[in-house]
Design a protein around this motif. Structure first.
Motif, short mmCIF file in Angstrom:
data_model
loop_
_atom_site.label_atom_id
_atom_site.label_comp_id
_atom_site.label_asym_id
_atom_site.label_seq_id
_atom_site.Cartn_x
_atom_site.Cartn_y
_atom_site.Cartn_z
N ARG A 1 1.39 4.14 -2.99
CA ARG A 1 1.22 5.58 -2.75
C ARG A 1 2.47 6.35 -3.15
O ARG A 1 2.39 7.41 -3.80
CB ARG A 1 0.90 5.85 -1.28
CG ARG A 1 0.82 7.34 -0.95
CD ARG A 1 0.69 7.60 0.52
NE ARG A 1 -0.64 7.21 1.00
CZ ARG A 1 -1.02 7.29 2.28
NH1 ARG A 1 -0.15 7.71 3.19
NH2 ARG A 1 -2.23 6.93 2.63
N GLU B 1 0.82 -1.21 0.00
CA GLU B 1 0.00 0.00 0.00
C GLU B 1 0.86 1.26 0.00
O GLU B 1 0.62 2.20 -0.76
CB GLU B 1 -0.92 0.01 1.22
CG GLU B 1 -1.97 -1.10 1.25
CD GLU B 1 -1.39 -2.45 1.65
OE1 GLU B 1 -2.07 -3.47 1.45
OE2 GLU B 1 -0.24 -2.48 2.17
N ARG B 2 1.89 1.28 0.85
CA ARG B 2 2.76 2.44 0.89
C ARG B 2 3.56 2.57 -0.40
O ARG B 2 3.78 3.68 -0.90
CB ARG B 2 3.70 2.36 2.10
CG ARG B 2 4.55 3.63 2.28
CD ARG B 2 5.37 3.53 3.56
NE ARG B 2 4.52 3.54 4.72
CZ ARG B 2 4.05 4.64 5.29
NH1 ARG B 2 4.34 5.83 4.77
NH2 ARG B 2 3.28 4.59 6.36
#
Length: 401
Positions: free
Chosen positions: A212, A208-209
């Motif tokens: 992003r 997820e990071r």
């Protein structure tokens, strides 16, 4: 030496001697000024040599005929379909081969054939388009690096779509001076995605990071590429971003907060279908034209207060009420947008506030980096001045008696 003597020579037991005879016969056909029956016999003999069981003989033929515009077309076409190392000689150079010939060889041949075709001095848009659809990353990297390749914008995007993960291809594309803006953005987006996949695969970031980080890096690069672009290039870039799902509200908000109004106008024009002039008028209108424009663009309603507040702050800057900064995140505009979110319900505002907080953190870090560079420059100048030798004082000049 007569043609019949050449034929006798080509029947020698040694493949090397037969290769010498094949090369000599080809040169005689091409450059000796043969005419009439002698030329017909030489042509027939050359075609017969295609059946020689030794690849050395056929290679000698390919080397002799590769650059010759007068080489027999049936001979060259046959050599182009020979084993890869022989075919590559004529595929890379022969002026006899037409685009349909080359497309056919690229489609049914090995990757070595496509590599050779990609190296040709000139490649038409049609041939480049065919290679873009079927060639592997190595051949496409050579194609992109070939200054004689007339690659259309659509074919360039196809290259990125098929093999944009290949570093050599990305490097070759970015080195092209004529690379369209939207293609350059597509390449940099694939680079950001590749870097994200690498760090996630190493376990340094969560998926997820990593996603992003890649998205935000791609957004910064996209807006950097758009800086100073002509209106037509900017319109094509925005259209490309929308088709690929990258023209997000977050990207447009970042563009507004970095004072990239030309990109913001192009984005709203694309999303609403209004003319650029009409869109610009509504964005600059301080009397309520923006809400209708925002709704027509179909952007999330929860973000409208932040957009409106940031736009109001920008209008004040553009009227000279405060110093107008360059293309960097404006902390003042971000703070105005955060203030506009204070009265919103938490369920609606938390994601937007988190985004604005990240923007504020990024703006603060950018300011700190700029200050550090400025201080480092001043320190270097001071050190250089201190290192200069002391200048001699003024000499005393005796007065004349």
């Amino acid at each position: 030496m007569t043609i019949r003597q050449f034929l006798l020579w080509t029947r020698h037991d040694s493949a090397g001697r037969r290769a010498e005879a094949a090369a000599a016969l080809a040169r005689a056909y091409l450059y000796a000024g043969l005419a009439g029956e002698g030329r017909r016999e030489a042509r027939t003999a050359l075609m017969a040599l295609l059946d020689d069981p030794s690849p050395v003989v056929r290679r000698a033929l390919a080397e002799a005929c590769a650059n010759a515009a007068e080489a027999p077309r049936p001979l060259v076409v046959a050599l182009a379909q020979d084993q890869p190392d022989i075919a590559a000689l004529v595929l890379a150079r022969s002026p006899v081969l037409t685009d349909p010939d080359l497309v056919d060889c690229a489609a049914i041949g090995e990757e070595a054939a496509r590599l050779a075709i990609a190296d040709r001095p000139y490649l038409s848009p049609m041939l480049c388009g065919a290679l873009a659809e079927i060639a592997g990353p190595a051949a496409l990297a050579r194609l992109a690096a070939n200054p004689g390749a007339e690659i259309t914008r659509g074919s360039l995007l196809r290259l990125v779509d098929r093999h944009g993960d290949d570093g050599s291809l990305r490097e070759a594309l970015l080195a092209r001076a004529d690379l369209p803006l939207d293609v350059r953005q597509a390449v940099t987006a694939r680079l950001a995605a590749s870097l994200s996949d690498f760090v996630v695969g190493c376990g340094w970031l969560s998926p997820e990071r990593g996603a992003r980080v890649a998205r935000e890096a791609s957004e910064r690069t996209t807006l950097g590429l758009a800086e100073g672009a002509e209106r037509g290039d900017l319109r094509r870039l925005v259209e490309h971003l929308r088709r690929n799902g990258q023209l997000t509200a977050g990207l447009i908000l970042r563009a507004l907060l970095t004072r990239r109004i030309a990109f913001t106008e192009a984005a709203f024009s694309d999303l609403t279908g209004l003319t650029p002039e009409r869109t610009a008028g509504l964005l600059h209108d301080p009397h309520g034209g923006f809400p209708a424009l925002y709704r027509r663009a179909g952007l999330p309603g929860t973000l409208q207060p932040a957009f409106a507040a940031a736009l109001s702050a920008w209008r004040e800057e553009s009227r000279g009420l405060s110093a107008l900064g360059g293309p960097a995140l404006s902390r003042r505009m971000i703070e105005r947008a955060l203030t506009a979110c204070e009265t919103m319900p938490f369920a609606e505002s938390h994601a937007l506030v988190a985004l604005l907080n990240r923007f504020e953190s990024e703006a603060t870090r950018d300011e700190a980096r700029g200050l550090a560079r400025s201080l480092a420059g001043e320190t270097a100048v001071a050190a250089a001045l201190e290192a200069l030798p002391a200048l001699p004082g003024p000499r005393s000049v005796p007065l004349a008696a």
